[in-house]
Design an enzyme around this catalytic site. Structure first.
Site, PDB file in Angstrom:
ATOM      1  N   GLU A  33     -10.093   3.810   6.482  1.00 22.34           N
ATOM      2  CA  GLU A  33      -8.986   4.682   7.554  1.00 22.34           C
ATOM      3  C   GLU A  33      -9.515   5.211   8.724  1.00 22.34           C
ATOM      4  O   GLU A  33      -9.051   5.093  10.014  1.00 22.34           O
ATOM      5  CB  GLU A  33      -7.686   5.426   7.225  1.00 22.34           C
ATOM      6  CG  GLU A  33      -6.446   4.877   6.138  1.00 22.34           C
ATOM      7  CD  GLU A  33      -5.727   3.657   7.089  1.00 22.34           C
ATOM      8  OE1 GLU A  33      -6.971   3.668   8.337  1.00 22.34           O
ATOM      9  OE2 GLU A  33      -5.455   3.035   6.525  1.00 22.34           O
ATOM     10  N   ALA A  40       1.999  -0.584  10.827  1.00 20.22           N
ATOM     11  CA  ALA A  40       1.470  -1.821  10.308  1.00 20.22           C
ATOM     12  C   ALA A  40       0.597  -1.737   9.374  1.00 20.22           C
ATOM     13  O   ALA A  40       0.445  -0.596   8.779  1.00 20.22           O
ATOM     14  CB  ALA A  40       0.687  -2.432  11.348  1.00 20.22           C
ATOM     15  N   GLU A  52       1.090  -1.212  -0.061  1.00 22.23           N
ATOM     16  CA  GLU A  52      -0.293  -0.150  -0.073  1.00 22.23           C
ATOM     17  C   GLU A  52       1.627   1.824   0.082  1.00 22.23           C
ATOM     18  O   GLU A  52       1.863   1.311   0.929  1.00 22.23           O
ATOM     19  CB  GLU A  52      -0.902  -0.195   1.390  1.00 22.23           C
ATOM     20  CG  GLU A  52      -2.292   1.058   1.506  1.00 22.23           C
ATOM     21  CD  GLU A  52      -2.497   1.549   2.422  1.00 22.23           C
ATOM     22  OE1 GLU A  52      -3.175  -0.102   3.274  1.00 22.23           O
ATOM     23  OE2 GLU A  52      -3.837   1.898   2.711  1.00 22.23           O
ATOM     24  N   GLU A  74      -2.785  -4.030   6.833  1.00 18.64           N
ATOM     25  CA  GLU A  74      -3.194  -4.603   7.275  1.00 18.64           C
ATOM     26  C   GLU A  74      -3.906  -6.380   5.513  1.00 18.64           C
ATOM     27  O   GLU A  74      -4.735  -6.492   5.626  1.00 18.64           O
ATOM     28  CB  GLU A  74      -4.734  -4.422   7.444  1.00 18.64           C
ATOM     29  CG  GLU A  74      -4.613  -3.269   5.650  1.00 18.64           C
ATOM     30  CD  GLU A  74      -4.940  -1.818   5.261  1.00 18.64           C
ATOM     31  OE1 GLU A  74      -3.773  -1.567   6.453  1.00 18.64           O
ATOM     32  OE2 GLU A  74      -5.316  -1.313   5.153  1.00 18.64           O
ATOM     33  N   ASN A  75      -2.582  -6.273   5.680  1.00 16.67           N
ATOM     34  CA  ASN A  75      -2.578  -7.721   4.361  1.00 16.67           C
ATOM     35  C   ASN A  75      -3.766  -8.513   4.919  1.00 16.67           C
ATOM     36  O   ASN A  75      -3.147  -9.285   5.967  1.00 16.67           O
ATOM     37  CB  ASN A  75      -1.182  -8.128   3.778  1.00 16.67           C
ATOM     38  CG  ASN A  75       0.261  -6.675   3.844  1.00 16.67           C
ATOM     39  OD1 ASN A  75      -0.196  -5.405   3.050  1.00 16.67           O
ATOM     40  ND2 ASN A  75       0.674  -6.842   4.991  1.00 16.67           N
ATOM     41  N   HIS A 116      -6.505  -2.339  15.579  1.00 17.85           N
ATOM     42  CA  HIS A 116      -6.909  -1.183  14.168  1.00 17.85           C
ATOM     43  C   HIS A 116      -6.287  -2.477  12.647  1.00 17.85           C
ATOM     44  O   HIS A 116      -7.320  -2.209  11.662  1.00 17.85           O
ATOM     45  CB  HIS A 116      -5.483   0.192  13.781  1.00 17.85           C
ATOM     46  CG  HIS A 116      -5.738   0.479  12.831  1.00 17.85           C
ATOM     47  ND1 HIS A 116      -6.675   1.885  12.720  1.00 17.85           N
ATOM     48  CD2 HIS A 116      -5.455   0.055  11.466  1.00 17.85           C
ATOM     49  CE1 HIS A 116      -6.257   2.392  11.269  1.00 17.85           C
ATOM     50  NE2 HIS A 116      -5.799   1.571  10.664  1.00 17.85           N
ATOM     51  N   GLU A 117      -5.667  -3.206  12.988  1.00 17.22           N
ATOM     52  CA  GLU A 117      -5.602  -3.649  11.665  1.00 17.22           C
ATOM     53  C   GLU A 117      -6.378  -4.666  11.812  1.00 17.22           C
ATOM     54  O   GLU A 117      -6.253  -5.311  10.178  1.00 17.22           O
ATOM     55  CB  GLU A 117      -3.493  -4.061  11.649  1.00 17.22           C
ATOM     56  CG  GLU A 117      -2.730  -3.618  11.759  1.00 17.22           C
ATOM     57  CD  GLU A 117      -2.953  -1.880  10.611  1.00 17.22           C
ATOM     58  OE1 GLU A 117      -3.022  -2.312   9.246  1.00 17.22           O
ATOM     59  OE2 GLU A 117      -2.100  -0.914  11.144  1.00 17.22           O
TER      60      GLU A 117
HETATM   61  N1  B3K Z   1      -3.043   0.570   5.967  1.00 18.97           N
HETATM   62  C1  B3K Z   1      -1.406   0.923   6.226  1.00 18.97           C
HETATM   63  C2  B3K Z   1      -0.765   2.363   6.138  1.00 18.97           C
HETATM   64  C3  B3K Z   1       0.128   2.027   4.970  1.00 18.97           C
HETATM   65  C4  B3K Z   1       0.230   3.693   4.399  1.00 18.97           C
HETATM   66  C5  B3K Z   1       1.232   3.554   2.895  1.00 18.97           C
HETATM   67  N2  B3K Z   1       1.894   4.307   2.633  1.00 18.97           N
HETATM   68  C6  B3K Z   1      -1.567   1.097   7.654  1.00 18.97           C
HETATM   69  C7  B3K Z   1      -2.725   1.170   8.632  1.00 18.97           C
HETATM   70  O1  B3K Z   1      -3.539   2.395   7.953  1.00 18.97           O
HETATM   71  O2  B3K Z   1      -3.341   0.479   8.599  1.00 18.97           O
HETATM   72 ZN    ZN Z   2      -5.317   1.787   8.902  1.00 21.17          ZN
END
Ligand code: B3K
Ligand code: ZN
Length: 880
Positions: free
Chosen positions: A326, A268, A127, A270-271, A303-304
């Site tokens: 987000e 972190a 991401e 969230e894959n 959060h993740e």
């Molecule tokens: N989604 C990721 C953040 C990615 C940042 C890319 N530059 C973490 C989060 O917000 O959970």
């Molecule tokens: Zn996030």
């Protein structure tokens, strides 16, 4: 100067993708120096899109292309074009299998985007647009595909091979290599792809979901960190349960994996099924991590995890919709933390962050709406506006709808959009459809930048027992948005009587019988609104914006007496704290203007009441008694007086310490730690209160204060107390500070996350020679420009958390930062660009500092071949 200014991407140019990818089969031949990637993509024309010129363009960066084939036929160079950003196949059928073979160099990847080396392992970060550094792809979130991943690697160096979803097979290959295959049954956008390879230890537990399915939970870390995973595992289980109970969301795969890596650009990621974490947000033991670290781990793990539904199952149509996932996920993690710990204290700390970071952003050159309309580099928009203000915007909708209706609305959202890539508008439509309310005006919160100002005036008419609140709202202009419309917002209020009791909240025309006491939500829509309460026998003191019901700046003509009264009596924890903050802010700004000014004795009395209020929650008392931060105070001044603010803080702290020395000491002693470390709101609160009292005693140079610090430093078994004492000793200076620093280093030199603390404590010290020290530390054997945590702990800490030294009048801090940015930009543009933001509010300083900062930003902008990241921030910062 940047010769060809990069082109912005605009929301208004969004078009559905011309092609869709249904299936992705990846094959990795892994090694640190050279990795080969073969990608087979099952592609078809998107029936919902307009037809182009018959070609297909895939994104790809830093890839060396070896082969392209369609449906088994190798293409000749005449049949495709490659440049530094893409691969175009000139003619493609309506449905086909595309094969590309590329090779990449993970060990050379210092940007930490795509596939890169962290310590001895390989990991990915995709991401927002990192997948294109792994293979050619339609690298946009509205292209969702099913993936299989085959990984071949050396069995000894990379015994653990992970990717998203479920493992399909594992077997040995010739030549000391082995193969693992993974399959992810859920279609996902490419930014959620992940791969991990290395020698990792694992902690494993199981979780039974509400419907009775058993899920394997695995936390992978470097073997020496296996003893620091308990807290993360506990947090994960709590988060999984909470999401079932509060949102009805169950986990959907058989396996949930977390991997901790030491080189990571942010917190972190969230894959799907394989979250990758900065190890700072996984590893925690009482001896090595502070209470704040423990809270951080709990919050980020949650959060993740929550992203699995808000982000992964339902994702963003395009990156302008980033707050869809987000903002909502931050709101969810904030509520989770509030439920796990102390609700009032959690809210206070969330608001503190919002005011310090987001309000500042909204008032500066990078101000943008929660849903931005244009960007040059999307990585620059992972901001506190998109995250924290986005969470406030979701919170306001939850407040307007009330808990039951909001739950129905989120149920509808999950049901209606599961498996889709959608927009923030789609989210609000669900809120409207489930509630029957019209949120047309509310939608402005997504489109309009800037922090609204709310001016509230209260008038009591003894003759008819009425009390009228007049509310005026105004949002100041922000770059590119000169005119603002009024916003729809919930204003939570209470009315307090003479003895602090809650008075009835009956609006004119309402039935007496239904009058509520406590808190009432007023809906503000117009630029000017009046609310007339009736049936009041005495002039009430209003408690406004309870729980911080809207992300606004509130102005009200409270007297000092009103604020002291609210500080003592308000039943809303946030409002109590806020009253104390306003009072202290008044005193501090008064001291900035005239340093010798006396502090009203009534203030010390109010401070003392809270300090000694044995019935009050210690954590909340500690928050109430903490002075507003220097950056927040800076925000309140027309021209920031950095030195004045710093001196005022020191002076007020000293006066509090002198005035209340005996009480502070008694509270310090009463909160002494006994028994083993506990991660409970009460124990955290006691430590916070104790360490706060110690800081006031030190500020006043109280007899024995240094001894107390030294004893605490030597005796404490938890990092919270050790760090608190160390910080005070270092700020105090002299031999005691140096000895403590040396002892700390010796004790913890093998623990990188603790050594980060050692760096940042030195970088944020208020000592006059701190910049010299920071420069010296850059040559320390443990310092590295290639590790983002290290860069943040030394350079980031100095530039963002040490305003008085960073803004030194001679400009040395600015020069230092600009040099570091230029050094970092070719290595890691994301980190370089983040650092630059600490100069973005240059216009708010005196002319001499303005000139110095502007010159440094201009020096950066004059460099050839800046990254898009740094270019965008530097250019916008200097724009008129
Ligand atoms: N989604 C990721 C953040 C990615 C940042 C890319 N530059 C973490 C989060 O917000 O959970
Ligand atoms: Zn996030």
């Amino acid at each position: 100067m940047y010769r060809d200014a990069p082109h912005p991407t605009r929301l208004e140019d969004y078009r559905p993708p011309e092609f869709l990818i249904d299936q992705v089969d990846l094959h990795f031949d892994l090694d640190l120096d050279l990795t080969r990637v073969a990608a087979e993509l099952t592609i078809r024309r998107n029936p919902a899109a307009t037809r182009g010129d018959g070609s297909l363009t895939l994104q790809g960066e830093q890839l060396a292309l070896d082969q392209v084939a369609i449906d088994g036929h190798l293409l000749t160079p005449a049949e495709y074009r490659v440049d530094t950003e893409s691969l175009t196949v000139l003619r493609v059928p309506d449905r086909f299998r595309l094969l590309t073979r590329v090779h990449i160099h993970p060990a050379r990847n210092t940007a930490l985007e795509g596939l890169y080396q962290s310590g001895e392992m390989l990991c990915t970060q995709c991401e927002a647009e990192g997948f294109r550094r792994i293979t050619y792809f339609l690298d946009r979130p509205d292209v969702m595909a099913r993936y299989t991943v085959t990984i071949d690697a050396n069995r000894v160096r990379f015994p653990v091979l992970l990717s998203n979803g479920n493992p399909l097979e594992a077997r040995d290959l010739e030549g000391g290599r082995h193969r693992v295959r993974w399959e992810d049954p859920f279609p996902k956008p490419s930014y959620l792809f992940a791969l991990i390879a290395g020698e990792l230890g694992v902690v494993e537990e199981t979780f039974t979901t509400a419907s009775g399915r058993s899920v394997g939970l695995r936390i992978y870390v470097e073997p020496q960190n296996l003893d620091k995973c308990d807290h993360a595992m506990r947090s994960l289980k709590k988060a999984m349960r909470w999401d079932e109970e509060r949102y009805g969301r169950e986990y959907d795969l058989d396996l949930f994996m977390i991997v901790a890596v030491s080189h990571f650009n942010m917190g972190a990621m969230e894959n799907k099924g394989l979250n990758v974490f900065n190890d700072k947000f996984v590893l925690a033991r009482p001896e090595t991590a502070t209470d704040q670290d423990f809270l951080g781990v709990e919050g980020v793990i949650a959060h993740e995890y929550f992203h699995n539904w808000t982000g992964n199952r339902i994702t963003c149509r395009d990156w302008f919709q980033l707050s869809l996932k987000e903002g909502f996920t931050v709101f969810r993690d904030q509520e989770f933390s509030a439920d796990m710990g102390s609700r009032g204290v959690t809210r206070i700390s969330d608001v503190r962050t919002l005011r310090a970071a987001q309000f500042a952003e909204d008032g500066g050159p990078m101000a943008h709406p929660v849903r931005p309309t244009s960007y040059i580099e999307i990585n620059n928009f992972y901001t506190s506006t998109v995250y924290e203000k986005g969470a406030e915007v979701v919170r306001m909708q939850a407040t307007l709808l009330g808990p039951e209706v909001f739950r129905r609305a989120t149920d509808l959202y999950f049901e209606r959009h599961d498996g889709q890539a959608v927009t923030t508008d789609d989210f609000v439509t669900c809120m409207e459809d489930a509630s029957g309310r019209d949120l047309t005006q509310f939608r402005r919160w997504y489109a309009q930048a800037g922090t609204p100002q709310l001016r509230v005036k209260g008038e009591y008419a003894a003759a008819d027992g009425s009390y009228t609140l007049t509310v005026r709202q105004h949002t100041p202009a922000t770059p590119g948005q000169p005119q603002k419309g009024p916003l729809h917002l919930p204003l939570a209020v209470g009315l307090l009587g003479r003895d602090g009791e809650a008075l009835p909240l009956r609006l004119d025309g309402e039935d007496e019988a239904v009058a509520t006491r406590g808190t009432r939500i007023l809906e503000v829509r117009a630029a000017l609104e009046r609310f007339r309460f009736v049936g009041l026998q005495e002039r009430p003191v209003p408690s406004l914006l309870r729980g911080f019901s809207a992300p606004v700046k509130l102005q009200c003509d409270f007297t000092d007496d009103d604020l002291q009264f609210l500080m003592a009596h308000d039943t809303d924890g946030f409002a109590r704290w806020d009253a104390a903050q306003s009072l202290m802010q008044r005193i501090l700004l008064g001291l900035v203007a005239s340093p010798r000014k006396s502090v009203p004795t009534a203030f010390f009395a109010a401070f003392r009441d809270t300090l000694l209020d044995a019935r009050g929650e210690p954590a909340l008392r500690a928050e109430v008694l903490t002075l507003p931060g220097e950056s927040y105070l800076a925000d309140q001044m027309a021209v920031v007086d950095v030195d004045g603010i710093h001196r005022a803080g020191e002076s007020l702290r000293r006066r509090i310490g002198e005035e209340l020395a005996a009480d502070l000491l008694s509270v310090y002693t009463a909160q002494a730690e006994s028994g083993p470390y506990a991660f409970t709101p009460a124990a955290i609160g006691r430590r916070a209160l104790k360490n706060l009292t110690l800081s006031y005693l030190m500020a006043a140079d109280a007899p024995n204060a240094v001894t107390l610090c030294r004893d605490q430093f030597a005796a404490a078994h938890n990092m919270t107390d050790v760090m608190a004492a160390l910080r005070l000793l270092v700020d105090h200076g002299g031999a005691a500070g140096e000895e403590a620093l040396a002892a700390f280093y010796d004790r913890w030199s093998a623990q990188p996350l603790v050594i980060d603390k050692w760096f940042s404590i030195q970088a944020t010290s208020s000592r006059a020679d701190v910049l010299e020290r920071v420069v010296g530390l850059m040559t320390h054997a443990d310092f590295s420009m290639r590790n983002p945590n290290r860069v943040r702990s030394l350079i980031g800490a100095f530039c963002t958390a040490n305003p008085v030294r960073f803004h030194a009048a001679d400009g040395a801090g600015y020069r230092f930062l600009a040099d570091r940015i230029l050094e970092l930009d070719p290595l890691n543009p994301q980190i370089a660009s983040r650092l630059l933001k600490s100069m973005s509010r240059w216009r708010r300083y005196d002319p001499a500092r303005q000139a110095l900062m502007r010159a440094e930003i201009a020096r950066i902008l004059a460099v050839d071949a800046l990254s898009k990241d740094v270019y965008e921030v530097a250019a916008k910062t200097l724009e008129d």
